[in-house]
Write an enzyme that holds these catalytic residues in place. Structure first.
Site, PDB file in Angstrom:
ATOM      1  CE  LYS A 141       2.510   1.122  12.697  1.00 14.63           C
ATOM      2  NZ  LYS A 141       0.761   0.221  12.371  1.00 14.63           N
ATOM      3  CG  ASN A 159       4.138   1.398   9.583  1.00 14.93           C
ATOM      4  OD1 ASN A 159       3.350   0.681   8.955  1.00 14.93           O
ATOM      5  ND2 ASN A 159       3.718   2.608  10.287  1.00 14.93           N
ATOM      6  CG  ASN A 195       2.911   4.203   2.077  1.00 20.31           C
ATOM      7  OD1 ASN A 195       3.493   4.021   1.010  1.00 20.31           O
ATOM      8  ND2 ASN A 195       2.812   3.608   2.311  1.00 20.31           N
ATOM      9  CB  THR A 196       3.911  10.871   4.696  1.00 22.25           C
ATOM     10  OG1 THR A 196       2.290   9.867   5.430  1.00 22.25           O
ATOM     11  CG2 THR A 196       4.273  12.120   5.200  1.00 22.25           C
ATOM     12  CB  SER A 250       3.881   5.889   7.548  1.00 20.66           C
ATOM     13  OG  SER A 250       3.625   6.001   6.111  1.00 20.66           O
ATOM     14  CG  PHE A 303      -0.393   9.075   6.684  1.00 16.09           C
ATOM     15  CD1 PHE A 303      -0.609   8.072   7.128  1.00 16.09           C
ATOM     16  CD2 PHE A 303       0.148  10.254   6.972  1.00 16.09           C
ATOM     17  CE1 PHE A 303       0.839   7.228   7.750  1.00 16.09           C
ATOM     18  CE2 PHE A 303       1.538   9.841   8.160  1.00 16.09           C
ATOM     19  CZ  PHE A 303       1.878   8.509   8.247  1.00 16.09           C
ATOM     20  CG  ASN A 333      -0.217   0.387   2.699  1.00 15.60           C
ATOM     21  OD1 ASN A 333      -0.637   2.015   1.991  1.00 15.60           O
ATOM     22  ND2 ASN A 333       0.180  -0.227   3.604  1.00 15.60           N
TER      23      ASN A 333
HETATM   24  C1  LIG Z   1      -3.641  -0.483   3.584  1.00 20.18           C
HETATM   25  C2  LIG Z   1      -2.272  -0.179   4.846  1.00 20.18           C
HETATM   26  C3  LIG Z   1      -2.987   0.975   4.983  1.00 20.18           C
HETATM   27  C4  LIG Z   1      -2.362   1.267   6.481  1.00 20.18           C
HETATM   28  N1  LIG Z   1      -2.291   2.415   7.121  1.00 20.18           N
HETATM   29  C5  LIG Z   1      -1.332   2.592   8.024  1.00 20.18           C
HETATM   30  C6  LIG Z   1      -1.633   3.443   8.930  1.00 20.18           C
HETATM   31  O1  LIG Z   1      -2.081   4.541   8.200  1.00 20.18           O
HETATM   32  N2  LIG Z   1      -0.774   3.948  10.355  1.00 20.18           N
HETATM   33  C7  LIG Z   1       0.228   3.051   9.924  1.00 20.18           C
HETATM   34  O2  LIG Z   1       0.476   3.232  11.275  1.00 20.18           O
HETATM   35  N3  LIG Z   1      -0.047   1.771  10.016  1.00 20.18           N
HETATM   36  C8  LIG Z   1      -0.326   1.093   9.101  1.00 20.18           C
HETATM   37  N4  LIG Z   1      -0.579   0.778   8.084  1.00 20.18           N
HETATM   38  C9  LIG Z   1       0.331  -0.776   8.584  1.00 20.18           C
HETATM   39  C10 LIG Z   1      -0.131  -1.523  10.059  1.00 20.18           C
HETATM   40  O3  LIG Z   1      -0.517  -0.619  10.647  1.00 20.18           O
HETATM   41  C11 LIG Z   1       0.723  -2.505  10.072  1.00 20.18           C
HETATM   42  O4  LIG Z   1       1.834  -1.917  11.236  1.00 20.18           O
HETATM   43  C12 LIG Z   1       1.301  -3.600   8.524  1.00 20.18           C
HETATM   44  O5  LIG Z   1       0.393  -3.767   7.706  1.00 20.18           O
HETATM   45  C13 LIG Z   1       1.925  -4.785   9.804  1.00 20.18           C
HETATM   46  O6  LIG Z   1       1.020  -5.494   9.626  1.00 20.18           O
HETATM   47  P1  LIG Z   1       0.227  -7.023   8.933  1.00 20.18           P
HETATM   48  O7  LIG Z   1       0.796  -7.781   8.250  1.00 20.18           O
HETATM   49  O8  LIG Z   1      -0.269  -7.197   9.834  1.00 20.18           O
HETATM   50  O9  LIG Z   1      -0.539  -6.180   7.834  1.00 20.18           O
HETATM   51  C14 LIG Z   1      -1.160   0.533   7.152  1.00 20.18           C
HETATM   52  C15 LIG Z   1      -1.225  -1.330   6.249  1.00 20.18           C
HETATM   53  C16 LIG Z   1      -1.844  -1.274   5.660  1.00 20.18           C
HETATM   54  C17 LIG Z   1      -1.992  -2.951   4.766  1.00 20.18           C
END
Ligand SMILES: Cc1cc2nc3c(=O)[nH]c(=O)nc-3n(C[C@H](O)[C@H](O)[C@H](O)COP(=O)(O)O)c2cc1C
Length: 340
Positions: free
Chosen positions: A220, A249, A180-181, A178, A116, A112
Site C-alpha cells: 500500500k 493511503n 501517522n507513524t 501511513s 495504528f 485522522n
Molecule cells: C480513520 C481512518 C483510519 C485509517 N487507518 C488505516 C490503517 O490502519 N491502515 C491503512 O492501511 N489505511 C488506513 N486508512 C486509510 C484507508 O484505508 C484509505 O486508504 C484512505 O482513507 C482513502 O480511502 P477513502 O477516501 O475511501 O477513505 C485509514 C483511514 C481513515 C479515515
C-alpha cells in the site's frame, strides 16, 4: 429519508471516534441477531479473479475501519466482496492521543492521526478467527510496524506479522504509507523498500512451500510521492513480482481544503478531496505496471461514477472507507453494479 441518514444525523452529533465505536458495536450486534444482511444488495454478483483469488465482487472495505478484525462477517453482510482488517502490529498499542479523528463534512472528508491503535497480532488473529465465521468473501490482513520499532528494525516487525498472518489471510497488505507513524513513509524510498520487500517476498516463497498455500502480497502506497518515485517503486514491484499495489493511503496535502477551520489538524486526509490525486497515482502506476501487477484503487470514492473512474484509470478492484461513513451501506449497493 433512509435509515442510514437518520442514524448518521444522530451519530454525527457525537465525537467522531465515539460514533465509530458505537457503529461497530451496532454492526456486531446486527450480525449476531442475523439482521445485518438486510443491508446487502440483491444485485447479481460479478465474481472477478485478481491475484489468483476469486473475489465475489470488486468492492472492498479499506483498512483502518476494522482495525481489530472483530467485525469481518458484519461488513461481509453489507455486501463487501472483500474486507481488509488492520493495520495490525506485533504488539498492542494505543495509538496517538485523542482527539485524533475529525470529520470535514463540508468536503465529505476525514482527517485522522489514529497511529495504528490495535490489539496486536496475537489478539487480532483470535478476533479474526471468530469474526470471519459466515464470511464468504476475501480477507486481507494489513500489517505494519510498532511505533517504538525504529525503521532499521522494521523488517522484524513485518516478518513477524507476515508469518503469523499467513495461515489466516487470503492476501497480506504491507502498509508502508501511513502518515501517522513517524518515519513510516521512508520505507517507500527505493533503498528501504527493497530491504523490506525483498526478504518478505522470500519469506512468502518459503511459507508457500511449507504450507502449500499461496498468499499474495499487496503493497500500500501514499498519494504524496512524485512520478519519479512512483516509477522507481514500480520497477522494484516488477522486479520482485509483488502481487498487487494498493493506491492510495491518505494524503498529507491540504490544498483542496485549505479554507477549512480544521485544515491544520495533523494527520492523513481521506474522502472526496483525495479522489483526483488517487486517480492520478493509479494511472501513473498502471502506465508502469501495465496489466502485470493488479492495482486496488482507493481514495475518495463516493459514487458509482467515482469507482468507474478508478477502474478506467487502471484499478482491478476498489476499496472504500470515508464514502461509507458519509453515504452508508447504500454506497456498496451502487458500487457492486459498476461496470469495467
Ligand atoms: C480513520 C481512518 C483510519 C485509517 N487507518 C488505516 C490503517 O490502519 N491502515 C491503512 O492501511 N489505511 C488506513 N486508512 C486509510 C484507508 O484505508 C484509505 O486508504 C484512505 O482513507 C482513502 O480511502 P477513502 O477516501 O475511501 O477513505 C485509514 C483511514 C481513515 C479515515
Amino acid at each position: 429519508m433512509n435509515f442510514y441518514k437518520i442514524a448518521r444525523s444522530l451519530l454525527f452529533r457525537l465525537d467522531a471516534e465515539r460514533a465509530h465505536h458505537l457503529t461497530l458495536s451496532g454492526l456486531r450486534m446486527a450480525q449476531r441477531l442475523g439482521i445485518a444482511s438486510f443491508m446487502r444488495s440483491n444485485a447479481p454478483q460479478e465474481p472477478v479473479k485478481v491475484m489468483g483469488l476469486s473475489f465475489p465482487n470488486r468492492v472492498g472495505l479499506a483498512a483502518g475501519l476494522d482495525k481489530s478484525g472483530d467485525c469481518i462477517a458484519g461488513f461481509g453482510s453489507m455486501g463487501f466482496g472483500f474486507v481488509e482488517v488492520g493495520t495490525i502490529t506485533p504488539l498492542a498499542q494505543d495509538g496517538n492521543p485523542k482527539p485524533r479523528l475529525f470529520r470535514i463534512r463540508e468536503h465529505q472528508a476525514i482527517i485522522n492521526r489514529m497511529g495504528f491503535n490495535n490489539p496486536g497480532i496475537e489478539t487480532a488473529l483470535k478476533n479474526i478467527q471468530k469474526s470471519r465465521k459466515g464470511f464468504d468473501g476475501i480477507l486481507g490482513i494489513n500489517i505494519g510496524k510498532n511505533k517504538i520499532t525504529p525503521n532499521e528494525n522494521a523488517l522484524d516487525d513485518y516478518v513477524h506479522c507476515f508469518r503469523k498472518s499467513y495461515g489466516h489471510a487470503d492476501y497480506i497488505a504491507v502498509n508502508i504509507s501511513s502518515p501517522n507513524t513517524s518515519g513510516l513513509r521512508e520505507l517507500q524510498t527505493p533503498k528501504f523498500a527493497r530491504e523490506l520487500l525483498s526478504p518478505l517476498m522470500k519469506e512468502k516463497e518459503k511459507l508457500k512451500e511449507e504450507t502449500g498455500k499461496n498468499v499474495p502480497v499487496a503493497v500500500k502506497i501514499d498519494p504524496d510521492m512524485g512520478n519519479d518515485q512512483i516509477k522507481d517503486l514500480s520497477d522494484l514491484f516488477n522486479e520482485l513480482q509483488i502481487d498487487a499495489v494498493i493506491a492510495t493511503n491518505t494524503t498529507v496535502s491540504r490544498m483542496s481544503i485549505s479554507d477549512h477551520r480544521l485544515s491544520n489538524e495533523k494527520g492523513g486526509l481521506s474522502g472526496a478531496p483525495l479522489n483526483e490525486r488517487s486517480n492520478e497515482v493509479i494511472a501513473e502506476l498502471h502506465a508502469e505496471l501495465k496489466d502485470k501487477i493488479p492495482i486496488i484503487g482507493v481514495g475518495g470514492i463516493n459514487s458509482k461514477k467515482d469507482a468507474e473512474e478508478k477502474l478506467s484509470a487502471g484499478a482491478s478492484l476498489i476499496q472504500i472507507y470515508t464514502g461509507l461513513i458519509y453515504q452508508g451501506p447504500s454506497l456498496i449497493k451502487q458500487l457492486v453494479r459498476m461496470e469495467k
